[in-house]
Design an enzyme around this catalytic site. Structure first.
Site, PDB file in Angstrom:
ATOM      1  CB  SER A 154       0.205 -42.309   3.612  1.00 36.39           C
ATOM      2  OG  SER A 154       0.768 -41.935   2.372  1.00 36.39           O
TER       3      SER A 154
ATOM      4  CE1 TYR B 182       1.915 -47.227   3.001  1.00 37.58           C
ATOM      5  CE2 TYR B 182       1.545 -45.439   1.454  1.00 37.58           C
ATOM      6  CZ  TYR B 182       2.006 -45.887   2.679  1.00 37.58           C
ATOM      7  OH  TYR B 182       2.540 -44.997   3.577  1.00 37.58           O
TER       8      TYR B 182
HETATM    9  P1  NAP Z   1      10.219 -47.302   8.224  1.00 35.07           P
HETATM   10  O1  NAP Z   1      11.384 -46.417   8.249  1.00 35.07           O
HETATM   11  O2  NAP Z   1      10.192 -48.438   7.266  1.00 35.07           O
HETATM   12  O3  NAP Z   1       9.906 -47.858   9.693  1.00 35.07           O
HETATM   13  C1  NAP Z   1       8.811 -48.723   9.870  1.00 35.07           C
HETATM   14  C2  NAP Z   1       8.724 -49.197  11.302  1.00 35.07           C
HETATM   15  O4  NAP Z   1       7.610 -50.113  11.414  1.00 35.07           O
HETATM   16  C3  NAP Z   1       9.944 -49.954  11.759  1.00 35.07           C
HETATM   17  O5  NAP Z   1      10.135 -49.757  13.136  1.00 35.07           O
HETATM   18  C4  NAP Z   1       9.574 -51.414  11.480  1.00 35.07           C
HETATM   19  O6  NAP Z   1      10.342 -52.286  12.290  1.00 35.07           O
HETATM   20  C5  NAP Z   1       8.086 -51.386  11.886  1.00 35.07           C
HETATM   21  N1  NAP Z   1       7.287 -52.458  11.275  1.00 35.07           N
HETATM   22  C6  NAP Z   1       7.183 -52.757   9.954  1.00 35.07           C
HETATM   23  N2  NAP Z   1       6.408 -53.830   9.795  1.00 35.07           N
HETATM   24  C7  NAP Z   1       6.007 -54.220  11.041  1.00 35.07           C
HETATM   25  C8  NAP Z   1       5.206 -55.268  11.548  1.00 35.07           C
HETATM   26  N3  NAP Z   1       4.643 -56.207  10.748  1.00 35.07           N
HETATM   27  N4  NAP Z   1       5.035 -55.360  12.880  1.00 35.07           N
HETATM   28  C9  NAP Z   1       5.610 -54.466  13.714  1.00 35.07           C
HETATM   29  N5  NAP Z   1       6.368 -53.462  13.296  1.00 35.07           N
HETATM   30  C10 NAP Z   1       6.565 -53.342  11.980  1.00 35.07           C
HETATM   31  O7  NAP Z   1       8.892 -46.444   7.893  1.00 35.07           O
HETATM   32  P2  NAP Z   1       8.593 -44.869   8.061  1.00 35.07           P
HETATM   33  O8  NAP Z   1       8.892 -44.205   6.788  1.00 35.07           O
HETATM   34  O9  NAP Z   1       9.146 -44.354   9.331  1.00 35.07           O
HETATM   35  O10 NAP Z   1       6.994 -44.952   8.144  1.00 35.07           O
HETATM   36  C11 NAP Z   1       6.282 -44.940   9.368  1.00 35.07           C
HETATM   37  C12 NAP Z   1       4.807 -44.766   9.064  1.00 35.07           C
HETATM   38  O11 NAP Z   1       4.610 -43.550   8.318  1.00 35.07           O
HETATM   39  C13 NAP Z   1       4.205 -45.891   8.198  1.00 35.07           C
HETATM   40  O12 NAP Z   1       2.898 -46.177   8.634  1.00 35.07           O
HETATM   41  C14 NAP Z   1       4.169 -45.279   6.808  1.00 35.07           C
HETATM   42  O13 NAP Z   1       3.152 -45.831   6.004  1.00 35.07           O
HETATM   43  C15 NAP Z   1       3.880 -43.820   7.148  1.00 35.07           C
HETATM   44  N6  NAP Z   1       4.301 -42.906   6.076  1.00 35.07           N
HETATM   45  C16 NAP Z   1       5.613 -42.673   5.822  1.00 35.07           C
HETATM   46  C17 NAP Z   1       5.961 -41.786   4.835  1.00 35.07           C
HETATM   47  C18 NAP Z   1       7.374 -41.441   4.527  1.00 35.07           C
HETATM   48  O14 NAP Z   1       7.587 -40.603   3.631  1.00 35.07           O
HETATM   49  N7  NAP Z   1       8.369 -42.005   5.183  1.00 35.07           N
HETATM   50  C19 NAP Z   1       4.971 -41.153   4.065  1.00 35.07           C
HETATM   51  C20 NAP Z   1       3.646 -41.437   4.341  1.00 35.07           C
HETATM   52  C21 NAP Z   1       3.317 -42.309   5.359  1.00 35.07           C
HETATM   53  P3  NAP Z   1      10.541 -53.851  11.924  1.00 35.07           P
HETATM   54  O15 NAP Z   1      10.782 -53.927  10.442  1.00 35.07           O
HETATM   55  O16 NAP Z   1      11.710 -54.280  12.743  1.00 35.07           O
HETATM   56  O17 NAP Z   1       9.301 -54.530  12.337  1.00 35.07           O
END
Ligand code: NAP
Length: 266
Positions: free
Chosen positions: A144, A157
């Site tokens: 991130s 985080y």
């Molecule tokens: P999201 O929409 O919340 O999706 C998260 C995914 O991770 C889901 O498939 C969720 O499925 C799974 N997950 C969560 N907790 C889990 C656990 N304990 N075990 C297994 N699976 C788990 O998140 P996203 O925005 O796509 O983010 C994906 C990655 O990008 C993350 O690492 C996040 O920190 C990083 N990121 C995102 C952004 C952004 O702007 N979106 C920015 C910086 C970094 P379940 O809940 O069903 O387990």
């Protein structure tokens, strides 16, 4: 130049939605077989079914990043189904709680490290021996902007993602000899369920529309984000496909920002 991903096998954690879904989708479209994971069985199965209908070779495995037995099962299921593991995308991650630094409890610190760091370490340790036996592999850790530019409302985080950047660099040094290339991708403000939740919370608290909340968030919290809009999950997937593919054979230990300029430093 072809991506060289035809016939490769990839695991994408958190592949049921958001950035993980976009990465999994982009990888199978390049010809890789993909294993996607999440805790919610119905969601991960539905996402896999959608990809299969569109022509992808996709397996769904229900796995919680905090349970080592689940991660072992994930690796076993991948080998049983596809016989190898070429690419590991450690994408699953959470923010969990927001608040001023002194309000985040030690229990909340521990929990976020369980998911965002220790789960990644446990799965990576299980996958490395297969990559070594196969003569190489690619690991891409989804970090991130917060690793480099900490947000005061997400202290725990921030720390998990900084740890992930450091871990990735260490892995790249340790396993370069085995042709295992390790890189980090650092997104920021990508339109996914995670960011939708964040914006809905702000909108509710400040009595704004979600669009107004997004504008205000960028203006107040991300002044260097020069594109003025959220990124799309697909806009994060492209760099992951590149790093997993043939053209990235000499790239390891790097951090690649997909952040619309959000991190203000060089
Ligand atoms: P999201 O929409 O919340 O999706 C998260 C995914 O991770 C889901 O498939 C969720 O499925 C799974 N997950 C969560 N907790 C889990 C656990 N304990 N075990 C297994 N699976 C788990 O998140 P996203 O925005 O796509 O983010 C994906 C990655 O990008 C993350 O690492 C996040 O920190 C990083 N990121 C995102 C952004 C952004 O702007 N979106 C920015 C910086 C970094 P379940 O809940 O069903 O387990």
């Amino acid at each position: 130049m072809e991506s060289g991903l035809k016939g490769k096998v990839a695991i994408v954690t958190g592949g049921s939605k958001g950035i993980g879904e976009a990465i999994a989708s982009a990888l199978w479209q390049e010809g890789a077989a993909v294993v996607i994971t999440a805790r919610n069985a119905a969601e991960v199965e539905a996402t896999a079914a959608k990809m299969r209908e569109a022509g992808g070779k996709v397996l769904a495995v229900v796995a919680d990043m905090t349970k080592e037995t689940d991660l072992q099962q994930l690796v076993t299921a991948t080998i049983q189904e596809f016989g190898r593991i070429d690419i590991l995308v450690n994408n699953a991650g959470i923010i969990d709680t927001f608040g001023p630094v002194d309000t985040i409890t030690v229990a909340q610190w521990r929990w976020i490290f369980e998911v965002n760091v220790f789960g990644v370490v446990a799965l990576t340790n299980l996958v490395i021996p297969y990559m070594q036996q196969q003569g190489g592999g690619r690991i891409i850790n989804i970090s991130s902007e917060n690793a480099e530019q900490p947000d005061p409302m997400m202290v725990h985080y921030n720390a998990t993602k900084a740890a992930l950047n450091n871990y990735s660099k260490t892995l790249s040094k340790a396993w370069g000899k085995d042709n295992i290339l390790v890189n980090t991708v650092s997104p920021a403000f990508i339109k996914t369920p995670l960011v939708d939740d964040l914006l809905e919370g702000i909108a509710k608290e400040k009595q704004l529309t979600v669009a107004e909340a997004a504008k205000q968030f960028l203006k107040e919290n991300r002044p260097n984000q020069v594109l003025g809009r959220p990124g799309l999950p697909e806009e994060t997937a492209g760099i992951v496909v590149f790093l997993a593919g043939a053209q990235a054979g000499f790239i390891t230990g790097g951090v690649f920002r997909v952040d619309g300029g959000s991190v203000g430093t060089v």
